[in-house]
Enzyme design. Structure first.
Site, mmCIF file in Angstrom:
data_model
loop_
_atom_site.group_PDB
_atom_site.id
_atom_site.type_symbol
_atom_site.label_atom_id
_atom_site.label_comp_id
_atom_site.label_asym_id
_atom_site.label_seq_id
_atom_site.Cartn_x
_atom_site.Cartn_y
_atom_site.Cartn_z
ATOM 1 N N PRO A 10 65.216 54.608 21.236
ATOM 2 C CA PRO A 10 64.250 53.689 20.881
ATOM 3 C C PRO A 10 62.940 54.084 20.008
ATOM 4 O O PRO A 10 62.551 55.381 20.521
ATOM 5 C CB PRO A 10 63.736 52.633 21.952
ATOM 6 C CG PRO A 10 64.353 53.812 23.185
ATOM 7 C CD PRO A 10 65.564 54.415 22.624
ATOM 8 N N ASN A 11 62.647 53.475 18.902
ATOM 9 C CA ASN A 11 61.311 53.354 18.268
ATOM 10 C C ASN A 11 61.250 54.822 17.220
ATOM 11 O O ASN A 11 60.330 54.918 16.585
ATOM 12 C CB ASN A 11 60.097 53.754 19.225
ATOM 13 C CG ASN A 11 59.985 52.524 20.047
ATOM 14 O OD1 ASN A 11 59.985 51.425 19.438
ATOM 15 N ND2 ASN A 11 59.826 52.638 21.469
ATOM 16 N N ARG A 18 54.657 55.844 13.038
ATOM 17 C CA ARG A 18 54.321 55.496 14.411
ATOM 18 C C ARG A 18 53.502 56.635 14.887
ATOM 19 O O ARG A 18 53.996 57.902 14.908
ATOM 20 C CB ARG A 18 55.577 55.269 15.158
ATOM 21 C CG ARG A 18 55.526 55.253 16.669
ATOM 22 C CD ARG A 18 56.954 55.698 17.310
ATOM 23 N NE ARG A 18 56.882 55.788 18.724
ATOM 24 C CZ ARG A 18 57.654 56.472 19.357
ATOM 25 N NH1 ARG A 18 58.553 57.108 18.793
ATOM 26 N NH2 ARG A 18 57.463 56.400 20.745
ATOM 27 N N TYR A 23 53.827 62.333 16.334
ATOM 28 C CA TYR A 23 55.187 62.661 15.939
ATOM 29 C C TYR A 23 55.045 63.215 14.439
ATOM 30 O O TYR A 23 56.438 63.330 13.976
ATOM 31 C CB TYR A 23 56.113 61.335 16.025
ATOM 32 C CG TYR A 23 56.058 60.765 17.236
ATOM 33 C CD1 TYR A 23 56.597 61.678 18.517
ATOM 34 C CD2 TYR A 23 55.464 59.665 17.987
ATOM 35 C CE1 TYR A 23 56.751 61.188 19.813
ATOM 36 C CE2 TYR A 23 55.334 59.061 19.079
ATOM 37 C CZ TYR A 23 55.928 60.050 20.099
ATOM 38 O OH TYR A 23 56.020 59.566 21.484
ATOM 39 N N ASN A 75 67.845 62.801 21.176
ATOM 40 C CA ASN A 75 66.369 62.322 21.683
ATOM 41 C C ASN A 75 66.692 60.872 22.087
ATOM 42 O O ASN A 75 66.539 59.947 20.974
ATOM 43 C CB ASN A 75 65.769 62.466 20.121
ATOM 44 C CG ASN A 75 64.069 62.306 20.566
ATOM 45 O OD1 ASN A 75 63.783 61.746 21.546
ATOM 46 N ND2 ASN A 75 63.263 62.594 19.381
ATOM 47 N N ALA A 78 62.075 56.896 24.715
ATOM 48 C CA ALA A 78 61.427 56.704 26.142
ATOM 49 C C ALA A 78 62.502 56.576 27.278
ATOM 50 O O ALA A 78 62.309 56.710 28.563
ATOM 51 C CB ALA A 78 60.673 55.337 26.209
ATOM 52 N N GLU A 99 69.145 68.524 24.260
ATOM 53 C CA GLU A 99 68.052 67.514 24.271
ATOM 54 C C GLU A 99 66.910 67.807 23.243
ATOM 55 O O GLU A 99 66.621 68.958 23.145
ATOM 56 C CB GLU A 99 67.439 67.382 25.914
ATOM 57 C CG GLU A 99 66.261 66.469 26.064
ATOM 58 C CD GLU A 99 65.678 66.430 27.315
ATOM 59 O OE1 GLU A 99 66.106 67.173 28.093
ATOM 60 O OE2 GLU A 99 64.961 65.630 27.564
ATOM 61 N N HIS A 101 63.157 66.617 21.631
ATOM 62 C CA HIS A 101 61.723 65.746 21.382
ATOM 63 C C HIS A 101 60.880 66.390 20.358
ATOM 64 O O HIS A 101 60.816 67.762 20.172
ATOM 65 C CB HIS A 101 61.132 65.784 22.941
ATOM 66 C CG HIS A 101 61.875 65.066 23.903
ATOM 67 N ND1 HIS A 101 62.272 63.833 23.905
ATOM 68 C CD2 HIS A 101 62.617 65.946 24.794
ATOM 69 C CE1 HIS A 101 62.758 63.638 24.957
ATOM 70 N NE2 HIS A 101 63.159 64.783 25.605
ATOM 71 N N ARG A 108 51.663 65.860 27.688
ATOM 72 C CA ARG A 108 51.119 64.413 27.501
ATOM 73 C C ARG A 108 51.288 63.837 28.936
ATOM 74 O O ARG A 108 50.769 64.442 29.941
ATOM 75 C CB ARG A 108 52.173 63.561 26.657
ATOM 76 C CG ARG A 108 52.428 64.448 25.402
ATOM 77 C CD ARG A 108 53.393 63.869 24.470
ATOM 78 N NE ARG A 108 52.965 62.433 24.002
ATOM 79 C CZ ARG A 108 53.698 61.624 23.685
ATOM 80 N NH1 ARG A 108 54.971 61.749 23.185
ATOM 81 N NH2 ARG A 108 53.328 60.267 23.202
HETATM 82 C C1 DQA Z 1 59.850 61.415 22.316
HETATM 83 C C2 DQA Z 1 58.999 61.665 23.463
HETATM 84 C C3 DQA Z 1 59.299 60.419 24.432
HETATM 85 O O1 DQA Z 1 58.337 60.653 25.418
HETATM 86 C C4 DQA Z 1 58.925 59.130 23.606
HETATM 87 O O2 DQA Z 1 58.941 57.861 24.400
HETATM 88 C C5 DQA Z 1 59.387 59.154 22.434
HETATM 89 C C6 DQA Z 1 59.579 60.128 21.537
HETATM 90 C C7 DQA Z 1 59.470 62.657 21.194
HETATM 91 O O3 DQA Z 1 60.513 62.726 20.476
HETATM 92 O O4 DQA Z 1 58.602 63.313 21.375
HETATM 93 O O5 DQA Z 1 59.883 58.000 21.926
HETATM 94 O O6 DQA Z 1 61.300 61.544 22.621
#
Ligand code: DQA
Length: 149
Positions: A10-11, A18, A23, A75, A78, A99, A101, A108
């Site tokens: 998501p997102n 964003r 990011y 990835n 959240a 995994e 990020h 954070r």
């Molecule tokens: C994320 C880190 C997560 O905590 C966050 O909710 C994201 C992006 C990252 O790529 O740094 O949406 O996965």
């Protein structure tokens, strides 16, 4: 060419717009193109997917072996910190998992320090912005090569 799947949660479709201070300015499409280019040099064929829906992500994970993917980069956004359903789906597949990020999740908020994905992943790459994806290709390539696949 080995086929691997890259799942974005998501997102992540909003990358580049964003929270750019966290990011970065690179869009998901640009990350996809760069990742694909680098993967190709390593004889890896990459399929990129993104969804804001947990069930869709679970279905993609479940389909990994049937679709002959040799490895999975994920990835989960959240959902990393909340989804036992994604954790269970990952436990059910028998291919290497890395995994990813973009941000350093340990630098954070407290709630980002817990990852359900880490408990089932072969390894984790975080904190290098869009370059995390390139590093993850190197990592999965190494895992696949060592397995003589
Ligand atoms: C994320 C880190 C997560 O905590 C966050 O909710 C994201 C992006 C990252 O790529 O740094 O949406 O996965």
């Amino acid at each position: 060419m080995k086929k691997i799947l890259v799942i974005n949660g998501p997102n992540l479709n909003l990358l580049g717009e964003r929270e750019v201070e966290i990011y970065g300015k690179t869009s998901l499409e640009d990350i996809e193109n760069e990742t694909r280019k680098f993967a190709k040099i390593n004889k890896i064929d990459v399929e990129f997917k993104q969804s804001n829906e947990e069930s869709e992500i679970i279905n993609w994970i479940q389909g990994c072996m049937k679709n002959n993917y040799k490895g999975l980069l994920i990835n989960a956004g959240a959902y990393t910190h909340t989804s036992i359903a994604i954790f269970d789906a990952l436990k059910a597949i028998k291919i290497p998992i890395v995994e990813i990020h973009l941000s350093n999740i340990h630098k954070r908020e407290e709630f980002r320090k817990k990852s359900f994905i880490s408990e089932v992943a072969d390894g984790v790459i975080f904190g290098f912005g869009s370059y995390s994806y390139i590093l993850a290709i190197m990592a999965i390539n190494n895992l696949l090569t060592n397995k003589n696949d």
